[in-house]
Design a protein around this motif. Sequence first.
Motif, PDB file in Angstrom:
ATOM      1  N   TYR A  43       0.851  -1.105  -0.012  1.00 26.21           N
ATOM      2  CA  TYR A  43      -0.070   0.047  -0.126  1.00 26.21           C
ATOM      3  C   TYR A  43       0.880   1.173   0.093  1.00 26.21           C
ATOM      4  CZ  TYR A  43      -3.388  -3.618   1.355  1.00 26.21           C
ATOM      5  OH  TYR A  43      -3.849  -4.661   1.320  1.00 26.21           O
ATOM      6  N   ALA A  44       0.321   2.354  -0.413  1.00 29.69           N
ATOM      7  CA  ALA A  44       1.019   3.573  -0.478  1.00 29.69           C
ATOM      8  C   ALA A  44       0.081   4.794   0.177  1.00 29.69           C
ATOM      9  CB  ALA A  44       1.603   4.015  -1.578  1.00 29.69           C
ATOM     10  N   THR A  45       0.309   5.845   0.775  1.00 25.77           N
ATOM     11  CA  THR A  45      -0.339   6.975   0.994  1.00 25.77           C
ATOM     12  C   THR A  45       0.161   7.977   0.204  1.00 25.77           C
ATOM     13  OG1 THR A  45       1.039   7.422   2.854  1.00 25.77           O
ATOM     14  CG2 THR A  45      -0.704   6.401   3.522  1.00 25.77           C
ATOM     15  N   VAL A  46      -1.006   8.745  -0.106  1.00 22.40           N
ATOM     16  CA  VAL A  46      -0.613   9.765  -1.091  1.00 22.40           C
ATOM     17  C   VAL A  46      -1.207  11.325  -0.401  1.00 22.40           C
ATOM     18  CG1 VAL A  46      -1.537  10.801  -3.394  1.00 22.40           C
ATOM     19  CG2 VAL A  46      -1.424   8.317  -2.890  1.00 22.40           C
ATOM     20  N   ILE A  47       0.012  12.170  -0.561  1.00 16.31           N
ATOM     21  CA  ILE A  47      -0.436  13.715  -0.162  1.00 16.31           C
ATOM     22  C   ILE A  47      -1.623  14.157  -1.139  1.00 16.31           C
ATOM     23  CG2 ILE A  47       0.262  15.952  -0.219  1.00 16.31           C
ATOM     24  CD1 ILE A  47       2.494  15.356   1.664  1.00 16.31           C
ATOM     25  N   SER A  48      -2.564  14.390  -0.953  1.00 16.06           N
ATOM     26  CA  SER A  48      -3.759  14.704  -1.896  1.00 16.06           C
ATOM     27  C   SER A  48      -3.391  16.507  -2.168  1.00 16.06           C
ATOM     28  CB  SER A  48      -5.055  14.660  -1.191  1.00 16.06           C
ATOM     29  OG  SER A  48      -5.933  15.714  -1.217  1.00 16.06           O
ATOM     30  N   VAL A  49      -4.053  16.866  -3.170  1.00 12.11           N
ATOM     31  CA  VAL A  49      -3.989  18.562  -3.422  1.00 12.11           C
ATOM     32  C   VAL A  49      -4.512  19.120  -2.319  1.00 12.11           C
ATOM     33  CG1 VAL A  49      -4.671  20.250  -5.114  1.00 12.11           C
ATOM     34  CG2 VAL A  49      -4.362  17.862  -6.018  1.00 12.11           C
ATOM     35  N   LEU A  50      -5.527  18.620  -1.670  1.00 18.40           N
ATOM     36  CA  LEU A  50      -6.172  19.198  -0.622  1.00 18.40           C
ATOM     37  C   LEU A  50      -5.507  18.946   0.807  1.00 18.40           C
ATOM     38  CD1 LEU A  50      -9.822  18.249  -1.320  1.00 18.40           C
ATOM     39  CD2 LEU A  50      -8.787  20.018  -1.959  1.00 18.40           C
ATOM     40  N   ASN A  51      -3.991  19.137   0.923  1.00 18.98           N
ATOM     41  CA  ASN A  51      -3.445  19.269   1.896  1.00 18.98           C
ATOM     42  C   ASN A  51      -2.552  20.399   1.903  1.00 18.98           C
ATOM     43  OD1 ASN A  51      -1.308  18.317   3.691  1.00 18.98           O
ATOM     44  ND2 ASN A  51      -1.406  16.326   3.413  1.00 18.98           N
ATOM     45  N   SER A  52      -2.144  21.078   3.192  1.00 14.66           N
ATOM     46  CA  SER A  52      -1.486  22.288   3.637  1.00 14.66           C
ATOM     47  C   SER A  52      -0.150  22.061   3.171  1.00 14.66           C
ATOM     48  CB  SER A  52      -1.698  23.009   4.958  1.00 14.66           C
ATOM     49  OG  SER A  52      -1.644  21.884   5.741  1.00 14.66           O
ATOM     50  N   LYS A  53       0.298  20.881   3.218  1.00 14.74           N
ATOM     51  CA  LYS A  53       1.774  20.557   2.747  1.00 14.74           C
ATOM     52  C   LYS A  53       1.949  20.462   1.199  1.00 14.74           C
ATOM     53  CE  LYS A  53       2.618  17.474   6.733  1.00 14.74           C
ATOM     54  NZ  LYS A  53       3.165  16.052   6.945  1.00 14.74           N
ATOM     55  N   PHE A  54       0.841  20.389   0.421  1.00 19.22           N
ATOM     56  CA  PHE A  54       1.003  20.182  -0.911  1.00 19.22           C
ATOM     57  C   PHE A  54       1.645  21.402  -1.589  1.00 19.22           C
ATOM     58  CE2 PHE A  54      -0.733  20.169  -5.475  1.00 19.22           C
ATOM     59  CZ  PHE A  54      -0.243  18.897  -5.691  1.00 19.22           C
ATOM     60  N   ARG A  55       2.587  21.127  -2.489  1.00 21.43           N
ATOM     61  CA  ARG A  55       3.233  22.274  -3.212  1.00 21.43           C
ATOM     62  C   ARG A  55       3.251  21.770  -4.736  1.00 21.43           C
ATOM     63  NH1 ARG A  55       1.899  24.561   0.368  1.00 21.43           N
ATOM     64  NH2 ARG A  55       2.913  26.001   1.668  1.00 21.43           N
ATOM     65  N   LEU A  56       3.104  22.654  -5.609  1.00 23.63           N
ATOM     66  CA  LEU A  56       3.294  21.931  -7.314  1.00 23.63           C
ATOM     67  C   LEU A  56       3.172  23.220  -8.000  1.00 23.63           C
ATOM     68  CD1 LEU A  56       3.307  19.721  -9.052  1.00 23.63           C
ATOM     69  CD2 LEU A  56       0.673  20.001  -9.537  1.00 23.63           C
ATOM     70  N   GLY A  57       4.403  23.257  -8.862  1.00 23.10           N
ATOM     71  CA  GLY A  57       4.717  24.280  -9.857  1.00 23.10           C
ATOM     72  C   GLY A  57       3.514  23.991 -10.998  1.00 23.10           C
ATOM     73  N   ALA A  58       2.814  25.097 -11.081  1.00 20.00           N
ATOM     74  CA  ALA A  58       1.620  25.257 -12.046  1.00 20.00           C
ATOM     75  C   ALA A  58       1.828  26.245 -13.152  1.00 20.00           C
ATOM     76  CB  ALA A  58       0.338  24.807 -11.630  1.00 20.00           C
ATOM     77  N   LYS A  59       1.009  26.306 -14.143  1.00 20.08           N
ATOM     78  CA  LYS A  59       0.980  27.398 -15.162  1.00 20.08           C
ATOM     79  C   LYS A  59      -0.141  27.835 -15.721  1.00 20.08           C
ATOM     80  CE  LYS A  59       2.856  24.875 -19.117  1.00 20.08           C
ATOM     81  NZ  LYS A  59       3.813  24.656 -19.999  1.00 20.08           N
ATOM     82  N   ILE A  60      -0.378  28.871 -16.323  1.00 22.39           N
ATOM     83  CA  ILE A  60      -1.586  29.031 -17.149  1.00 22.39           C
ATOM     84  C   ILE A  60      -1.269  28.332 -18.396  1.00 22.39           C
ATOM     85  CG2 ILE A  60      -3.137  30.747 -17.943  1.00 22.39           C
ATOM     86  CD1 ILE A  60      -2.216  32.646 -15.537  1.00 22.39           C
ATOM     87  N   LYS A  61      -2.165  27.847 -18.874  1.00 21.13           N
ATOM     88  CA  LYS A  61      -2.022  26.956 -20.227  1.00 21.13           C
ATOM     89  C   LYS A  61      -1.697  27.862 -21.523  1.00 21.13           C
ATOM     90  CE  LYS A  61      -3.433  22.782 -22.694  1.00 21.13           C
ATOM     91  NZ  LYS A  61      -4.799  22.126 -23.059  1.00 21.13           N
ATOM     92  N   LYS A  62      -2.665  28.978 -21.500  1.00 25.03           N
ATOM     93  CA  LYS A  62      -2.469  30.129 -22.594  1.00 25.03           C
ATOM     94  C   LYS A  62      -1.239  30.622 -22.867  1.00 25.03           C
ATOM     95  CE  LYS A  62      -7.024  31.366 -23.675  1.00 25.03           C
ATOM     96  NZ  LYS A  62      -8.047  32.189 -23.087  1.00 25.03           N
ATOM     97  N   ASN A  63      -0.764  31.204 -21.744  1.00 27.52           N
ATOM     98  CA  ASN A  63       0.554  32.143 -21.513  1.00 27.52           C
ATOM     99  C   ASN A  63       1.741  31.570 -20.979  1.00 27.52           C
ATOM    100  OD1 ASN A  63      -0.430  32.755 -19.391  1.00 27.52           O
ATOM    101  ND2 ASN A  63      -1.236  34.623 -19.777  1.00 27.52           N
ATOM    102  N   ASN A  64       1.753  30.353 -20.522  1.00 28.25           N
ATOM    103  CA  ASN A  64       3.059  29.982 -19.766  1.00 28.25           C
ATOM    104  C   ASN A  64       3.364  30.805 -18.417  1.00 28.25           C
ATOM    105  OD1 ASN A  64       3.040  27.672 -21.162  1.00 28.25           O
ATOM    106  ND2 ASN A  64       4.389  28.513 -22.799  1.00 28.25           N
ATOM    107  N   HIS A  65       2.341  31.448 -17.872  1.00 31.65           N
ATOM    108  CA  HIS A  65       2.788  32.241 -16.656  1.00 31.65           C
ATOM    109  C   HIS A  65       2.861  31.357 -15.334  1.00 31.65           C
ATOM    110  CE1 HIS A  65       4.066  36.148 -17.772  1.00 31.65           C
ATOM    111  NE2 HIS A  65       2.803  36.351 -18.566  1.00 31.65           N
ATOM    112  N   PHE A  66       3.815  31.248 -14.548  1.00 31.83           N
ATOM    113  CA  PHE A  66       3.726  30.090 -13.790  1.00 31.83           C
ATOM    114  C   PHE A  66       3.429  30.695 -12.111  1.00 31.83           C
ATOM    115  CE2 PHE A  66       7.305  28.674 -16.439  1.00 31.83           C
ATOM    116  CZ  PHE A  66       6.830  27.270 -16.451  1.00 31.83           C
ATOM    117  N   GLY A  67       3.004  29.638 -11.558  1.00 32.60           N
ATOM    118  CA  GLY A  67       2.460  29.913  -9.958  1.00 32.60           C
ATOM    119  C   GLY A  67       2.744  28.766  -9.340  1.00 32.60           C
ATOM    120  N   THR A  68       2.539  28.821  -8.054  1.00 32.13           N
ATOM    121  CA  THR A  68       2.445  27.540  -7.252  1.00 32.13           C
ATOM    122  C   THR A  68       1.028  27.140  -6.799  1.00 32.13           C
ATOM    123  OG1 THR A  68       4.626  28.494  -6.315  1.00 32.13           O
ATOM    124  CG2 THR A  68       3.695  26.574  -4.947  1.00 32.13           C
ATOM    125  N   LEU A  69       0.932  25.978  -6.789  1.00 35.65           N
ATOM    126  CA  LEU A  69      -0.613  25.454  -6.377  1.00 35.65           C
ATOM    127  C   LEU A  69      -0.217  24.907  -5.087  1.00 35.65           C
ATOM    128  CD1 LEU A  69      -3.300  24.714  -8.023  1.00 35.65           C
ATOM    129  CD2 LEU A  69      -2.637  22.389  -7.767  1.00 35.65           C
TER     130      LEU A  69
END
Lengths: 274, 169
Positions: free
Chosen positions: A154-180
């Motif tokens: 088995y494995a445990t997964v940090i869900s998006v709904l977790n205050s420890k979760f960090r992920l580099g994401a961008k707006i698809k149209k213009n490639n501007h980055f942010g942190t999710l």
Amino acid sequence: MQQIVNFLFKNSITLLFLLLLGISLTFTIQSHAYHRSQAVSSANAVTGYTSEQINNVEAYFGLREQNEQLAAENAQLKRLLYNTQDSTNRPPVTLPTELGTYKVIQSKVIINSYSKQDNYLTISSGAKDGIKPDMGVVSSQGVIGYIENTSAGYATVISVLNSKFRLGAKIKKNNHFGTLTWNGKNTGFAQLVDVPRLATVIKGDTIVTGAESTIFPENIPIGTIEKVYIDKKTNYYTLDIRLFNDMTSLGYIYVIENKDKKEIEQLQQATTNE
Amino acid sequence: MNSTVLINILRFLALLAVQVVVCNKISLFGFLVPYPYILYILLYPVNGNKAVLLISAFFLGLFIDMYLNTGGPHSVACVVLAYMRPTFFKFSFGVSYEYQTIKINDRLSPERLSFIFICVVLHHLILFLLEMFRFSLILDALLHTLYTTIFTLIICVITIYLIKPAKQL
């Protein structure tokens, strides 16, 4: 000596209480301390097995929904397949550039939590299926989280709904980055923070994973922009993202392994050390 | 004596199973999860062995923590509740509670209700403060405690009423 024994005997309940309190407080503080530090988790043989059995029964109630999701995913893949015949017209962003970089393992969510501040999922595959910590987890609709702990089965997964979760994401149209991130308030929405002010953000734009993530391939869908506001402290945009995934009902998922992850990380380490 | 031990072991397993199979899946309004498993600590015999109660409460909390992936707050809350139980007995039933034959799972009197209420509030307060673990979220923790206390209290009272006929056999 006699007095020490008497003291211990008289206060044995209090001492036992303090011992147990100490142990459980250690577990608690440890689990909040940093990433991948949870001592007590459901990724073990007993709780994993029983949860899997419970989930086997529950899965029958969601079969129709599960089928519809699979059909939708098949349609999406067929669309990609039929539309790539003209090589001059091929959308460069929909397929990973190098085949073989990413390995995909299919698995199933057996415990789902979404009502807390730090939510974890438990999935029914573990180290013996090739799952290691820090691998990405997605469903057919989009990003779910990444692996935190693994046991044999088995494995445990940090869900998006977790205050420890960090992920580099961008707006698809213009490639501007942010942190999710997630602010812990609503299970349907995550936040994209630190988006530069010069980015044009429009309500309804799609947010996808960024290229700098070593966990996820680029361009995995996350959600759409729902609300835009300016963070008063940092003067950057903060965006409310409506997630494509309904995090409250998850079934089959895919675990993604990036085979180049170690190489990239070693390179980055070597560069920053100099 | 033997039947008391057996009943307590069965209660431990049954409440753990109900919590894991049913109650953890309830999510009223998206965030309310009741925790009726603490009934084990409340219904433990008044004059029973305290060390056994403490240790079993610790393991009950630990199992719940494992299933919920919370990492520890349930075991802390359970151990504290098990330790504080005599104090709450004194508060609700008067100083000489040990000489009376108190049965929590009997008809609901104001004393019994106040005892259950205090226990649930203490347990939930510790649980949510440790689960959120941030100063900025204290207000959220208090609100969560308030709402969940009401929910758990209702479920506990219903459970006591449902189990009562079986007890008289």
